[in-house]
Write an enzyme that holds these catalytic residues in place. Sequence first.
Site, PDB file in Angstrom:
ATOM      1  N   CYS B 101       9.320  -0.753  -9.901  1.00  0.00           N
ATOM      2  CA  CYS B 101      10.606  -0.067  -9.964  1.00  0.00           C
ATOM      3  C   CYS B 101      11.042   0.030 -11.416  1.00  0.00           C
ATOM      4  CB  CYS B 101      11.659  -0.780  -9.123  1.00  0.00           C
ATOM      5  SG  CYS B 101      12.142  -2.384  -9.765  1.00  0.00           S
ATOM      6  N   CYS B 104      11.188  -2.818 -13.928  1.00  0.00           N
ATOM      7  CA  CYS B 104       9.951  -3.308 -14.547  1.00  0.00           C
ATOM      8  C   CYS B 104       9.805  -2.769 -15.967  1.00  0.00           C
ATOM      9  CB  CYS B 104       8.734  -2.875 -13.730  1.00  0.00           C
ATOM     10  SG  CYS B 104       8.660  -3.593 -12.102  1.00  0.00           S
ATOM     11  N   ASP B 510      -7.297   6.524   6.678  1.00  0.00           N
ATOM     12  CA  ASP B 510      -8.239   5.453   6.426  1.00  0.00           C
ATOM     13  C   ASP B 510      -7.713   4.244   7.202  1.00  0.00           C
ATOM     14  OD1 ASP B 510     -10.157   3.776   5.116  1.00  0.00           O
ATOM     15  OD2 ASP B 510      -8.496   3.045   3.917  1.00  0.00           O
ATOM     16  N   ASP B 695      -6.373   4.540   0.677  1.00  0.00           N
ATOM     17  CA  ASP B 695      -5.933   3.659  -0.403  1.00  0.00           C
ATOM     18  C   ASP B 695      -7.081   3.147  -1.259  1.00  0.00           C
ATOM     19  OD1 ASP B 695      -7.049   1.806   1.438  1.00  0.00           O
ATOM     20  OD2 ASP B 695      -6.010   0.238   0.328  1.00  0.00           O
ATOM     21  N   ASP B 699     -12.181   5.731  -0.608  1.00  0.00           N
ATOM     22  CA  ASP B 699     -11.479   6.905  -0.091  1.00  0.00           C
ATOM     23  C   ASP B 699     -11.314   7.986  -1.137  1.00  0.00           C
ATOM     24  OD1 ASP B 699     -11.044   5.713   2.379  1.00  0.00           O
ATOM     25  OD2 ASP B 699      -9.305   4.641   1.607  1.00  0.00           O
TER      26      ASP B 699
END
Lengths: 61, 802
Positions: B101, B104, B510, B695, B699
Site C-alpha cells: 500500500c 510502504c 489456475d 499466479d 502460468d
Amino acid sequence: MGIILVLIPISLVLIGFACWAFFWAVGSGQFEDLDAQAWDILAEDEPAVDFERPTRGGRRC
Amino acid sequence: MAVAATECFHCSEPLAGRTVVHARVRGEDVPVCCPGCRAAAELIEQLGLADYYRFRTAPGTRPAESADQWAAYADPRVAESLTRRETDGRAAVVLIDGLTCAACNWLITRALLQTSGVLRASVNAATGRALVVWDDARTDLARILAAIAALGYRPHVVTGGGVEDLARRERRGHLKRLGVAGLGMMQVMTFAVSLYAGDAGGMDHTIRAFLRIVSMLVATPVLFYSGWPFLQGAYRALAARGLTMDVPVAIALLLAYSASVWDTLHQSGAVYFDSVVMFVFFLSVARYVEMAARHRSTGISDALGRLLPATAHRLRAYADGERVEDVAVARIEVGDLLLVRAGEIVPADGKAQGGSARIDESMLTGESAPITREAGEAIAAGTLNLDSPLRLRVEAVGADTTIAAMVALLTRAQAERPRFMRAADALAGRFLSAVLGGAALVAVLWLYLDPARAFPATLAVLVAACPCALSLATLVVVATANTALARRGVLVARADAIEALAKVSRIVFDKTGTLTDGRIEVVGFSPTSRGDERRAMQIAAALEAASEHPIARAFVRGGGAVAVAADVRYAAGQGVEGTVDGERYRIGHRAFVRGTAEVGEAPRDQAILLGDRHGVLGAFELAESPRAESRAVVAELRAAGYGVEIASGDSAAAVRRLAEQCGIERYGSRQTAADKLERVRALGAQGEFVAMVGDGINDAPVLGGAGVSIAMGRGSALAQASADLILVGDSLAALPEALRVARRAQAIVRQNIVWAVFYNLAAMPVAAMGWVPPWLAAVGMSSSSILVVLNSLRVARPGRGH
C-alpha cells in the site's frame, strides 16, 4: 477596452513563468513519486534518528 | 491501535500455536509471529516511523531470515556492474517486492533517507522501483539492500539501469509537453471565446487583430513543442510510405494553423488556433495515458531476475578443506559447486551431489506436492529446496536455464497475441482518411464554384470533423474505468485491457495460488486402531509449533495450542520428534515414523504419519485450502453467463477435489504450461474469448497467450509482468465487479462513438455548404465533447448488479 492591451501581455508573461516553474518541477523529479510525500504530512514530527545508531533508548524514567 | 492478539502486529499472520514474541512499539508490547517481524517492527519504531502502522491499508510482509545474504553486494566488482556513477555519488535502481500500500512507499523512502550515506531516495509506486543515490565513501550497495530487507521487503537490483533512464526521460518529456499544451489551451480558449463573442456582438478591429496575434503567439509553441511527436510521426510514416493516424492529424493541424496564421497576418477570414491547441492537448493526454500504462507493466527481464535469488553460496576446495563463499548469482559459472541451504531457492540449473533433497517445484510445474530428487538428478533454477542442505553441480546459468526457456515461451505468446489497439487505430485512421478525402473534395468543388469561399469552407469541414469527441469517446471511458477498477483493487496494466475484458466469454483459472490461497490444510486423518483424530491433531500441532515449513503451519492451524512439546528434535527431510505429556512421538515420513503398513494409500509424497514408540497412530491427508471467496465468485460468474474451468498442473485427485469445492465442472489436470496454452488456444479456435487467471511462473506463458490475462497480487513477478490486469488485493472477489465495469465501459464507448460519428456526419455537410460560422462550429464541438465526457463518467458509478 484599451486596458486589455496591457493585461494580456502581462498574462502571457505569467504563463511563461508558469511554464518555467512546471519544467523546473518536472526536471527536479517532483512528479516521480506522488504518494510518499502525501504521507509525510500525516506523520508526527520527530527528530530524525541515524539509522546506524541505536535509539535514544527508554524515555519512561 | 487495537490489534487483535490473534495475529502478528507486523505481517498479520495468525499467531495460533506459536511461541509468541513481543515487540515494543509506541511504548506498548505488541505480539509478533517471529524474530524477523520483531526486528522489522522495532526497527520501524526506532526510525521514528511507527506512523506506518496507523496509515497502512494492507499488512506488511514477513522479513526473510538470513540477513547476511547481501554481503556479496559489498564487493566493488559486483557493485560496479549493477550501479552507475552520478555527479555526487553512486546510483542504483532497486525493484522492491512486497509493496502492498502507499504507506510502504513512505516507509521505505524515509528509512533510506535516514540511512547514513544515502543522498537521495524515491520510490515509484506504479513501477515498484526505488532510485537510490548514495555516497560511496560512507556506505555501499550491500548496506542499502540490507536496510530495505530489514523493513520486511525484498529488494532486487535492476541491471538494465539504462532502460529505466530512458523511461524516465520519456515520462518527463511527455509530462512537459502535456503541461505546455494544457496551459496554452486555457489561454487560447479564453481569447477564442472573446473573439467569438466579438463576432456575434461586434468588436473593435484593433482588439480583434490583437487577440488573434496573441492567440498565434501562444498556439505556436503548443503546436511545435507539444505537437512535435505527431508531426515527427507523420513525417516518418510518409517517409516510409505508410499511413498512420499521425498523418491526417498532422495535416489537419498544419493546415488549420497555417490558414489561421495567414488570416491573422492579413486580417481576413477566421482563425482556428483554439481547435489546434485543443486537438494537440487531447492527443497529448491520450499519448500520456498510453505511456503510463506501458511503463506500469514491468519488463520481463526484470521479472526473471526476481525469480532467482540475488546471491548463492559457492563451495571452494582449499588445501585445508572446503570453504563457503557468497557470490552474486551473475558470477556463477557452469561447473561450480553450490550449496543450497534449506528453504532457499535454487539459483541455477544443476545436478544434485551426494544426497537426496526434497524440492518444491510448484512454481515451475504447478504440482503442489514436493518431489524427492536423488543424487545425480537434475534440479531446475527457481525451485525451492525444502528441508535439507543440497550440494549442486551447476550445469546451466542465466539464459540457458529452464526458467529462462519459460520466459522465452511467454515472450513468444505475447507477440502472437491479437492487439485490439491496432484495430481501433485502423478504424480511426480510416475515418480520418475519409475526412481528408471529403475536405479535399469540398475544396475542389468550391474552387470550381467560388474560389473565395473555398478555404473557409474546407477548414470548416476539418473543424467540424475534428474527431475531438471521437478521440475522447474511448479515452475518457478507459481512464474512468481504470480509476474505478483501481478503487476496487484491480490494477490495469495494459491500455487495451478494458476493451478485451468486456469481450470475455470464458474464464480459465489456475489452481494453486489462484482458486486456493497456496496454504496447505489438513483435510483428513486415517487412524489406526490406536489413533484418535482430535488427540493426534493436538500432538501434531505441538510437535510442529516452532517450524516455519508450510506443512507444519497446516498442523498448527488445525490443532491449536492445546498441548506443548518438549525436547523437540528435527530430522532434516524426515520429520520431527518430541515429547508431549511424557510420551515420545514422531511425525513425518513413513521411514522416519517407526512401523509401516496398516494405514491407507495416500499419495507417497503427501503421506504424513504420526507414531509413538509402539507404532503408527495414523496418517494425515493434506490438501490446499480454497480461498474463502472462490466458491461465491465462481457461482457469481456462472450466474452472469461466463464459462468457468480449471487448468492445473497438479494431480487429477487434487484438482477434482477443488473443482467440487468451488462448483466447477470442467477441469484439466497434470497440464504443463504448454498444455495450458494449447487449451486456451483451442478455446479461442472455438470462438470463445478467454480470460486466464493465474499466479505462478508456470502460468506466465498462458497469461501471455490468453485474450486477457489476470494475475494475483501476491503472484510471481513473471505472472504479473505478462498480465493485463492485476488483482492487487490478492482476492478474487474483485473479479466479477471488474467484468461488470468493463462491460459497462464497453457499452458507454459504443454510445459515445455513435454520438460522435452522428454529430460529425451531421455537421460536415452543413460545414461543407459554408453555412457554419466559426463560433457555432466551436460551440458545437465543445458541447459534443462535454456530452461525451459526462456520459463517460457514468462508468465510475457503483454497479447495480448486472
